[in-house]
Design an enzyme around this catalytic site. Structure first.
Site, PDB file in Angstrom:
ATOM      1  N   SER A 119     -21.939 -34.530 -17.850  1.00  0.00           N
ATOM      2  CA  SER A 119     -22.004 -32.482 -18.138  1.00  0.00           C
ATOM      3  C   SER A 119     -22.699 -32.081 -16.501  1.00  0.00           C
ATOM      4  O   SER A 119     -22.405 -31.024 -16.218  1.00  0.00           O
ATOM      5  CB  SER A 119     -22.898 -32.307 -18.606  1.00  0.00           C
ATOM      6  OG  SER A 119     -23.710 -33.098 -18.985  1.00  0.00           O
ATOM      7  N   LYS A 157     -30.394 -31.290 -18.418  1.00  0.00           N
ATOM      8  CA  LYS A 157     -29.883 -29.449 -17.989  1.00  0.00           C
ATOM      9  C   LYS A 157     -30.097 -28.656 -17.455  1.00  0.00           C
ATOM     10  O   LYS A 157     -31.505 -28.858 -16.312  1.00  0.00           O
ATOM     11  CB  LYS A 157     -29.419 -29.206 -19.163  1.00  0.00           C
ATOM     12  CG  LYS A 157     -28.376 -29.775 -20.480  1.00  0.00           C
ATOM     13  CD  LYS A 157     -27.397 -30.437 -19.995  1.00  0.00           C
ATOM     14  CE  LYS A 157     -26.802 -30.612 -21.452  1.00  0.00           C
ATOM     15  NZ  LYS A 157     -25.622 -31.053 -20.557  1.00  0.00           N
TER      16      LYS A 157
END
Length: 202
Positions: A119, A157
């Site tokens: 990701s 993230k």
């Protein structure tokens, strides 16, 4: 320990090949091999700086002919691997079986995690990479941080704020942003700021 011996040990610790170090330093593979065997005594300062960055050590160490355990201790510190299995546990309460990793004292970091998945690939962070984290309760908008969601999941993230909560964004377009607010998250916690990545060669 001789500095050239340390170069070889440190390169292998980081999972780097002779070819990879050579390419990043702009030299041939045979030159890196000679550095590690102590056959080249006078490296240019530009090469020392490049090699120090690749090996994640202070250039001061590479300027020495040899050094002691005390020298290494002054330039390195050991940080614990938080990992995904430790989700929900206080950082100060990690058990004694937790692995520790050496990192240059130049970097203000407190723990590290192993990345799982793809990701964050567009930020140069790949599956299996080790990311070192500076422990802090907040990160700036747009920074990459390490976050704990409801005491169960730890993720890496990019951080943004919304009108009602927060949004965590991946660096891979195939993953949708994750939005958290009072309706879907009881406990959102910032564990720290991503500072340094160590790639794992597969």
């Amino acid at each position: 320990m001789k500095t050239n011996e340390f170069m070889a040990i440190r390169r292998k610790e980081l999972g780097l090949t002779l070819e990879e170090v050579a390419q990043r330093c702009g030299v041939g593979k045979s030159t890196v091999r000679k550095w590690e065997k102590g056959l080249i005594k006078n490296m240019g300062r530009d090469k020392i700086d490049l090699l120090a960055g690749i090996l994640q050590v202070s250039p001061v160490l590479l300027l020495k002919d040899d050094f002691t355990a005390d020298d290494l201790q002054r330039h390195f510190k050991r940080v614990p691997m938080l990992g995904y299995a430790a989700a929900g546990a206080p950082l100060e309460d990690i058990n004694q079986d937790t692995p520790y990793y050496d990192v240059d004292n130049r970097y203000k970091v407190d723990f590290c995690i192993t990345v799982s998945g793809d990701s964050m690939v567009n930020a140069g962070i790949n599956d299996g990479d080790i990311v070192f984290i500076k422990q802090q309760q907040e990160v700036e908008v747009g920074q990459i941080g390490c976050f704990e969601i409801d005491g169960e999941k730890i993720c890496l993230k990019r951080f943004y704020k919304t009108d009602t909560g927060v949004m965590l964004v991946s660096e891979n377009p195939k993953y949708a942003p994750m939005v958290f607010n009072a309706d879907n998250c009881h406990n959102f916690r910032c564990l720290g700021l991503a500072v340094l990545k160590q790639s794992v060669i597969k």
